[in-house]
Design an enzyme around this catalytic site. Structure first.
Site, mmCIF file in Angstrom:
data_model
loop_
_atom_site.group_PDB
_atom_site.id
_atom_site.type_symbol
_atom_site.label_atom_id
_atom_site.label_comp_id
_atom_site.label_asym_id
_atom_site.label_seq_id
_atom_site.Cartn_x
_atom_site.Cartn_y
_atom_site.Cartn_z
ATOM 1 N N GLY A 32 -3.060 -9.101 -4.340
ATOM 2 C CA GLY A 32 -3.291 -7.668 -4.482
ATOM 3 C C GLY A 32 -2.090 -6.995 -5.107
ATOM 4 O O GLY A 32 -1.030 -7.596 -5.257
ATOM 5 N N ARG A 33 -2.268 -5.726 -5.467
ATOM 6 C CA ARG A 33 -1.203 -5.002 -6.172
ATOM 7 C C ARG A 33 -1.206 -3.557 -5.696
ATOM 8 O O ARG A 33 -2.264 -2.956 -5.550
ATOM 9 C CB ARG A 33 -1.475 -5.074 -7.675
ATOM 10 C CG ARG A 33 -0.382 -4.572 -8.562
ATOM 11 C CD ARG A 33 -0.766 -4.823 -10.010
ATOM 12 N NE ARG A 33 -0.680 -6.231 -10.359
ATOM 13 C CZ ARG A 33 0.275 -6.760 -11.117
ATOM 14 N NH1 ARG A 33 1.230 -5.981 -11.594
ATOM 15 N NH2 ARG A 33 0.279 -8.040 -11.399
ATOM 16 N N GLY A 34 -0.011 -3.016 -5.428
ATOM 17 C CA GLY A 34 0.100 -1.641 -4.952
ATOM 18 C C GLY A 34 1.096 -0.849 -5.761
ATOM 19 O O GLY A 34 1.521 -1.272 -6.844
ATOM 20 N N ILE A 55 3.658 -6.389 -5.540
ATOM 21 C CA ILE A 55 2.526 -7.314 -5.587
ATOM 22 C C ILE A 55 2.519 -8.160 -4.321
ATOM 23 O O ILE A 55 3.574 -8.560 -3.824
ATOM 24 C CB ILE A 55 2.637 -8.226 -6.829
ATOM 25 C CG1 ILE A 55 2.713 -7.380 -8.111
ATOM 26 C CG2 ILE A 55 1.468 -9.196 -6.902
ATOM 27 C CD1 ILE A 55 3.021 -8.180 -9.362
ATOM 28 N N THR A 56 1.323 -8.435 -3.802
ATOM 29 C CA THR A 56 1.180 -9.334 -2.655
ATOM 30 C C THR A 56 0.707 -10.694 -3.148
ATOM 31 O O THR A 56 -0.263 -10.785 -3.902
ATOM 32 C CB THR A 56 0.184 -8.766 -1.630
ATOM 33 O OG1 THR A 56 0.652 -7.489 -1.185
ATOM 34 C CG2 THR A 56 0.056 -9.701 -0.429
ATOM 35 N N ASP A 67 -2.086 6.931 8.845
ATOM 36 C CA ASP A 67 -2.904 6.592 7.670
ATOM 37 C C ASP A 67 -4.021 5.622 8.041
ATOM 38 O O ASP A 67 -4.274 4.661 7.328
ATOM 39 C CB ASP A 67 -2.020 6.001 6.566
ATOM 40 C CG ASP A 67 -2.728 5.984 5.208
ATOM 41 O OD1 ASP A 67 -3.613 6.838 4.988
ATOM 42 O OD2 ASP A 67 -2.400 5.118 4.376
ATOM 43 N N ASP A 93 19.894 26.118 -9.235
ATOM 44 C CA ASP A 93 20.825 26.121 -8.098
ATOM 45 C C ASP A 93 22.213 26.562 -8.568
ATOM 46 O O ASP A 93 23.126 25.758 -8.745
ATOM 47 C CB ASP A 93 20.859 24.721 -7.475
ATOM 48 C CG ASP A 93 21.773 24.646 -6.262
ATOM 49 O OD1 ASP A 93 22.098 25.715 -5.710
ATOM 50 O OD2 ASP A 93 22.155 23.529 -5.881
ATOM 51 N N ASP A 150 -27.692 11.740 -17.736
ATOM 52 C CA ASP A 150 -27.969 11.148 -19.047
ATOM 53 C C ASP A 150 -27.742 9.637 -19.040
ATOM 54 O O ASP A 150 -27.743 8.987 -20.089
ATOM 55 C CB ASP A 150 -27.127 11.814 -20.138
ATOM 56 C CG ASP A 150 -25.621 11.601 -19.934
ATOM 57 O OD1 ASP A 150 -25.237 11.072 -18.866
ATOM 58 O OD2 ASP A 150 -24.843 11.974 -20.834
#
Length: 541
Positions: free
Chosen positions: A66-68, A72-73, A183, A373, A485
């Site tokens: 997987g990828r986040g 990457i996992t 979460d 600032d 459509d």
């Protein structure tokens, strides 16, 4: 406010001469980012207690799982025992801010300190080299919660009760150990393996925090459909996890989220109203005991909401094995399948958006903060904000600037720190800019026709789990293709992406500031004040 600073261009030549600027507080420069290859010192360590040896000494990294946002996992195999594990490799170059680094540290701390539990994925080891942080964890290869339910075919209230009990037990264990998850959602629960009796495990603690009894939090995090009303009000505690678990239970029983709309603001308003629909199918088939539990978990007043232990003590959970075992019908399974596939489509779109969210976008905001600032104290006063907005061409009037200042000043010190300033600027600029969506749309529109057609949608949703059913493609088309459509145009795609999307998949910082911006909108248009008048609850701003 439509003409605020949507067209603002920051001119670096306009900045103050002969002043050495210090970086704004809370937004330190990424110590791992070295685009010119000029690093002459060793990078700081993200995880001080991680192994000093190389991960390859102990483990073999295999195929991608997987990828986040940050990495990457991979499939990971112990060289000695041959045990199959998962390795989440987080790229240090993608940890763009001090907040990102702290998120990773906190996730590791929480996973390391939680006691072993059969329904929580176990962190086995952490490694760190110059490029990556590696988290070696239990491998969960049984698939996501909804995918398993859909694949089983026979789905009943009893099955939903079993899942709800597991989720409530995870929440109880977290809260007893001073951890708020923040979460909870179906995608964050995976089955350990493909066996029928496989354990369901919580896998993602990236937004979790440690808390003390009575402590309140203000940061808006989480995923749209599952956010408790007090999160939107920026005044919450661990009760938010019970709310999220209640949303999951509602979806498990009927196949759709309890609070839905075509825009994020619409979803937020639905959450604040808290009206539950028990009239649509299959609610007439569901026991009163189950409905009672859902209502008590989705109680808008967090002081009256059930605790995780009270959920576990509820008669419907206590008698889970006696819950009705009558199939809830194909309607729930088909809804769950469509919900799961729609999430998968959005995840792919968000991955494209993530690749085009340049660090320069955030740099522009950083430079604006530095420009405004004047006294270099890491904070912006009302006078500095007013002068700075005028300097960059904003047409905002005095009352609107004062309102922005009041609402964004979360800690009430009369000034904006960097995080509060980012919320203001995103609120003004509407960072969901067209270019991000356009890039994602073009990714799916392979033939450049200006439409996403059925075959392109099928190709986008085909992954390691195989091709989606025709019925799923038809259902998604039916929902997204509003002009009927037979194809998805750009405007329809944007509407889909704005409804309940988990923006953390694109950028965690972007998600945080985006929902803070949403909170500003709701406060400005009076939605939250109306809700408070109806419920008698107050908002901490």
């Amino acid at each position: 406010m439509g003409n605020c600073i949507a067209c603002v261009k920051f001119d670096p030549d306009n900045s103050k001469p002969n002043q050495k600027k210090k970086p704004p507080r809370g937004r330190q420069r990424n110590p791992y980012d070295d685009p010119d290859g000029l690093r002459t010192h060793a990078p700081l360590r993200v995880i001080p207690m991680s192994h000093q040896s190389q991960i390859s000494d102990k483990y073999i990294l295999g195929r991608e799982l997987g990828r986040g946002e940050f990495g990457i996992t991979y499939l990971c195999t112990d060289r000695e025992t041959r045990e199959a594990l998962a390795c989440k490799s987080i790229s240090k170059r993608k940890l763009r801010t001090a907040v990102d680094v702290e998120d990773v540290r906190r996730e590791v701390t929480i996973m390391s300190t939680l006691p072993e539990h059969p329904n929580v994925v176990k962190l086995k080891a952490t490694y760190e080299d110059n490029e990556n942080v590696h988290l070696v964890m239990e491998l969960c290869e049984g698939g996501e919660l909804f995918d398993r339910i859909v694949a089983r075919g026979h789905y009943t209230e009893r099955a939903a009760a079993t899942v709800a009990r597991t989720i409530a037990e995870v929440v109880r264990m977290c809260h007893v150990n001073g951890v708020m998850h923040r979460d909870l959602k179906p995608e964050n629960f995976l089955f350990a393996n493909k066996k029928e009796n496989s354990a369901l495990k919580a896998i993602d603690f990236g937004l979790s925090v440690l808390f003390k009894p009575g402590e309140r939090f203000t940061e808006i995090v989480g995923s749209p459909y599952y956010m408790a009303p007090e999160v939107l009000k920026r005044n919450y505690g661990p009760e938010v996890d019970v709310w999220s678990a209640g949303v999951i239970l509602y979806i498990l029983l009927c196949g759709v989220p309890p609070f839905w709309a075509e825009t994020e603001q619409g979803v937020a308003l639905a959450i604040l109203r808290g009206v539950l629909d028990f009239k649509r199918d299959p609610w007439s088939q569901i026991s009163e005991s189950a409905k009672s539990l859902v209502k008590q978990m989705l109680e808008p007043d967090s002081t009256k909401r059930l605790t995780a232990q009270q959920v576990l003590d509820h008669p419907w959970i206590q008698n889970a094995k006696k819950a009705p075992n009558v199939p809830l019908g194909d309607i729930v399974r088909s809804r769950l399948k469509q919900f799961s596939m729609m999430n998968r489509l959005k995840k792919k779109a968000l991955r494209v958006i993530a690749e085009h969210l340049s660090i320069q976008e955030v740099e522009v905001i950083r430079n604006m903060f530095t420009l405004m600032d004047d006294d270099n104290d890491g904070k912006i006063s009302y006078l500095e904000l007013r002068a700075g907005l005028r300097k960059v061409g904003s047409q905002l009037g005095e009352p609107e600037i004062k309102l922005l200042m009041e609402v964004a000043d979360v800690n009430g010190n009369g000034c904006l720190d960097y995080g509060e300033f980012v919320a203001v600027i995103i609120h003004l600029q509407k960072m969901e800019n067209d270019e991000h969506f356009r890039q994602a749309f073009m990714f799916f529109d392979k033939d450049g026709s200006g439409y996403i057609e059925s075959e392109e949608l099928r190709e986008a949703l085909t992954d390691e789990l195989g091709e989606p059913d025709n019925s799923v493609i038809i259902d998604i088309m039916r929902e997204v293709d509003t002009d009927k459509d037979g194809k998805i145009n750009y405007d329809e795609f944007v509407v889909m992406m704005k409804a309940g999307t988990d923006w953390r998949k694109a950028s965690r910082q972007y998600s945080r500031e985006r929902f803070k911006s949403l909170s500003l909108n709701l406060m400005k248009d009076g939605s939250m004040h109306l809700h408070d008048a109806l419920t008698g609850q107050s908002i901490a701003v």
